[in-house]
Write a protein that holds these residues in place. Structure first.
Motif, PDB file in Angstrom:
ATOM      1  N   ASP A 137       0.811  -1.220   0.000  1.00 15.46           N
ATOM      2  CA  ASP A 137       0.000   0.000   0.000  1.00 15.46           C
ATOM      3  C   ASP A 137       0.847   1.275   0.000  1.00 15.46           C
ATOM      4  O   ASP A 137       0.531   2.227  -0.714  1.00 15.46           O
ATOM      5  CB  ASP A 137      -0.964   0.013   1.190  1.00 15.46           C
ATOM      6  CG  ASP A 137      -2.084  -1.002   1.030  1.00 15.46           C
ATOM      7  OD1 ASP A 137      -2.313  -1.481  -0.109  1.00 15.46           O
ATOM      8  OD2 ASP A 137      -2.736  -1.326   2.043  1.00 15.46           O
ATOM      9  N   ALA A 138       1.917   1.301   0.772  1.00 15.82           N
ATOM     10  CA  ALA A 138       2.762   2.505   0.847  1.00 15.82           C
ATOM     11  C   ALA A 138       3.414   2.791  -0.506  1.00 15.82           C
ATOM     12  O   ALA A 138       3.522   3.952  -0.925  1.00 15.82           O
ATOM     13  CB  ALA A 138       3.823   2.345   1.924  1.00 15.82           C
ATOM     14  N   ARG A 139       3.829   1.758  -1.178  1.00 10.05           N
ATOM     15  CA  ARG A 139       4.465   1.925  -2.489  1.00 10.05           C
ATOM     16  C   ARG A 139       3.434   2.418  -3.521  1.00 10.05           C
ATOM     17  O   ARG A 139       3.723   3.296  -4.326  1.00 10.05           O
ATOM     18  CB  ARG A 139       5.080   0.603  -2.925  1.00 10.05           C
ATOM     19  CG  ARG A 139       6.019   0.726  -4.079  1.00 10.05           C
ATOM     20  CD  ARG A 139       6.791  -0.553  -4.299  1.00 10.05           C
ATOM     21  NE  ARG A 139       7.721  -0.366  -5.403  1.00 10.05           N
ATOM     22  CZ  ARG A 139       8.318  -1.355  -6.027  1.00 10.05           C
ATOM     23  NH1 ARG A 139       8.112  -2.602  -5.653  1.00 10.05           N
ATOM     24  NH2 ARG A 139       9.132  -1.103  -7.029  1.00 10.05           N
ATOM     25  N   TRP A 140       2.230   1.832  -3.491  1.00  9.92           N
ATOM     26  CA  TRP A 140       1.188   2.290  -4.407  1.00  9.92           C
ATOM     27  C   TRP A 140       0.820   3.748  -4.112  1.00  9.92           C
ATOM     28  O   TRP A 140       0.579   4.528  -5.029  1.00  9.92           O
ATOM     29  CB  TRP A 140      -0.062   1.409  -4.357  1.00  9.92           C
ATOM     30  CG  TRP A 140      -1.136   2.031  -5.193  1.00  9.92           C
ATOM     31  CD1 TRP A 140      -2.262   2.647  -4.766  1.00  9.92           C
ATOM     32  CD2 TRP A 140      -1.115   2.186  -6.611  1.00  9.92           C
ATOM     33  NE1 TRP A 140      -2.958   3.173  -5.833  1.00  9.92           N
ATOM     34  CE2 TRP A 140      -2.267   2.901  -6.979  1.00  9.92           C
ATOM     35  CE3 TRP A 140      -0.233   1.794  -7.624  1.00  9.92           C
ATOM     36  CZ2 TRP A 140      -2.573   3.229  -8.298  1.00  9.92           C
ATOM     37  CZ3 TRP A 140      -0.528   2.121  -8.939  1.00  9.92           C
ATOM     38  CH2 TRP A 140      -1.686   2.827  -9.259  1.00  9.92           C
ATOM     39  N   ALA A 141       0.792   4.128  -2.853  1.00  5.83           N
ATOM     40  CA  ALA A 141       0.456   5.507  -2.475  1.00  5.83           C
ATOM     41  C   ALA A 141       1.454   6.487  -3.086  1.00  5.83           C
ATOM     42  O   ALA A 141       1.068   7.584  -3.520  1.00  5.83           O
ATOM     43  CB  ALA A 141       0.408   5.652  -0.957  1.00  5.83           C
ATOM     44  N   ARG A 142       2.735   6.116  -3.133  1.00  2.94           N
ATOM     45  CA  ARG A 142       3.746   6.981  -3.762  1.00  2.94           C
ATOM     46  C   ARG A 142       3.466   7.137  -5.255  1.00  2.94           C
ATOM     47  O   ARG A 142       3.553   8.233  -5.805  1.00  2.94           O
ATOM     48  CB  ARG A 142       5.157   6.410  -3.562  1.00  2.94           C
ATOM     49  CG  ARG A 142       5.742   6.650  -2.202  1.00  2.94           C
ATOM     50  CD  ARG A 142       7.250   6.428  -2.157  1.00  2.94           C
ATOM     51  NE  ARG A 142       7.727   5.208  -2.791  1.00  2.94           N
ATOM     52  CZ  ARG A 142       7.886   4.042  -2.172  1.00  2.94           C
ATOM     53  NH1 ARG A 142       7.604   3.935  -0.896  1.00  2.94           N
ATOM     54  NH2 ARG A 142       8.343   2.996  -2.827  1.00  2.94           N
ATOM     55  N   VAL A 143       3.133   6.031  -5.910  1.00  5.76           N
ATOM     56  CA  VAL A 143       2.825   6.069  -7.341  1.00  5.76           C
ATOM     57  C   VAL A 143       1.582   6.928  -7.572  1.00  5.76           C
ATOM     58  O   VAL A 143       1.574   7.822  -8.426  1.00  5.76           O
ATOM     59  CB  VAL A 143       2.613   4.644  -7.911  1.00  5.76           C
ATOM     60  CG1 VAL A 143       2.035   4.689  -9.318  1.00  5.76           C
ATOM     61  CG2 VAL A 143       3.929   3.875  -7.893  1.00  5.76           C
ATOM     62  N   ASP A 144       0.545   6.669  -6.814  1.00 10.98           N
ATOM     63  CA  ASP A 144      -0.719   7.396  -6.925  1.00 10.98           C
ATOM     64  C   ASP A 144      -0.486   8.900  -6.792  1.00 10.98           C
ATOM     65  O   ASP A 144      -0.922   9.693  -7.636  1.00 10.98           O
ATOM     66  CB  ASP A 144      -1.653   6.887  -5.817  1.00 10.98           C
ATOM     67  CG  ASP A 144      -3.018   7.539  -5.831  1.00 10.98           C
ATOM     68  OD1 ASP A 144      -3.113   8.764  -5.571  1.00 10.98           O
ATOM     69  OD2 ASP A 144      -4.018   6.826  -6.061  1.00 10.98           O
ATOM     70  N   SER A 145       0.217   9.291  -5.766  1.00  5.20           N
ATOM     71  CA  SER A 145       0.494  10.711  -5.511  1.00  5.20           C
ATOM     72  C   SER A 145       1.326  11.330  -6.631  1.00  5.20           C
ATOM     73  O   SER A 145       1.063  12.455  -7.073  1.00  5.20           O
ATOM     74  CB  SER A 145       1.235  10.836  -4.174  1.00  5.20           C
ATOM     75  OG  SER A 145       1.676  12.141  -3.974  1.00  5.20           O
ATOM     76  N   GLN A 146       2.291  10.593  -7.113  1.00  2.54           N
ATOM     77  CA  GLN A 146       3.173  11.101  -8.151  1.00  2.54           C
ATOM     78  C   GLN A 146       2.447  11.259  -9.485  1.00  2.54           C
ATOM     79  O   GLN A 146       2.709  12.200 -10.236  1.00  2.54           O
ATOM     80  CB  GLN A 146       4.385  10.173  -8.307  1.00  2.54           C
ATOM     81  CG  GLN A 146       5.469  10.704  -9.158  1.00  2.54           C
ATOM     82  CD  GLN A 146       6.197  11.936  -8.591  1.00  2.54           C
ATOM     83  OE1 GLN A 146       6.954  12.533  -9.309  1.00  2.54           O
ATOM     84  NE2 GLN A 146       5.990  12.324  -7.364  1.00  2.54           N
ATOM     85  N   VAL A 147       1.498  10.386  -9.789  1.00  2.00           N
ATOM     86  CA  VAL A 147       0.723  10.504 -11.029  1.00  2.00           C
ATOM     87  C   VAL A 147      -0.012  11.847 -11.027  1.00  2.00           C
ATOM     88  O   VAL A 147       0.032  12.592 -12.011  1.00  2.00           O
ATOM     89  CB  VAL A 147      -0.273   9.338 -11.202  1.00  2.00           C
ATOM     90  CG1 VAL A 147      -1.276   9.627 -12.308  1.00  2.00           C
ATOM     91  CG2 VAL A 147       0.477   8.045 -11.504  1.00  2.00           C
TER      92      VAL A 147
END
Length: 181
Positions: free
Chosen positions: A75-85
């Motif tokens: 989840d933490a890794r996906w959150a970084r991707v999500d935010s960066q998009v």
């Protein structure tokens, strides 16, 4: 004897100003797509079935491998991707993007992605943001035609003066339209 020849340069095509509303709509659409990805990630079920769900999200075009990668992210890794998009798309949409330079704008997304992301995270950000990037300015035909008409109207004739018995074209010389004029 005098001769006049109009000379003007054709104005470049004119595009509408950047439309911030288009950017806002794309950010909202992106948020919706990212929320759909989160919903699929939170579902219980067969990983192959969940991956198929991700491959069918529009306007994204995920292959099975990318979908499985998204599902495997903590989840933490996906959150970084999500935010960066969202961040990358927001930054990209602040510059004018014409329909004829959309591909170039997509290629430049890479430069706006945080270097703190891993290579596969950065590629995923670029892929999602690129799928959601759209032109935010368009060709303005009316303004372009008006500018071209104004340019034609403002053309001043170029006067050329020839003296009596002046050689204008030498015998055997190939002449072009300007010589005939």
């Amino acid at each position: 004897t005098g001769c006049s020849m109009p000379a003007f340069s054709v104005p470049s095509p004119i595009f509408t100003p950047l439309d911030a509303q288009v950017a806002r709509q794309q950010i909202a659409a992106t948020r919706g797509v990212l929320d759909q990805i989160v919903l699929v990630r939170q579902k219980e079920g067969d990983p192959a079935s969940l991956a198929r769900d991700l491959t069918q999200l529009k306007p994204l075009d995920f292959d099975e491998t990318t979908a499985q990668l998204i599902l495997a992210y903590p989840d933490a890794r996906w959150a970084r991707v999500d935010s960066q998009v969202i961040s990358v798309l927001d930054a990209a949409m602040r510059a004018p993007i014409r329909p004829d330079n959309l591909d170039q704008a997509k290629r430049s997304l890479r430069q706006q992605i945080s270097l703190s992301l891993s290579k596969d995270e950065a590629e995923l950000v670029e892929r999602i943001a690129g799928a959601l990037l759209v032109p935010n300015t368009n060709y303005d035909e009316a303004a372009t035609l008006e500018a071209r008409q104004a340019a034609r109207a403002n053309v001043k004739p170029v006067e050329r003066v020839f003296e009596a018995n002046q050689i204008i074209v030498r015998s055997g010389q190939i002449i072009g339209p300007a010589d005939i004029e």
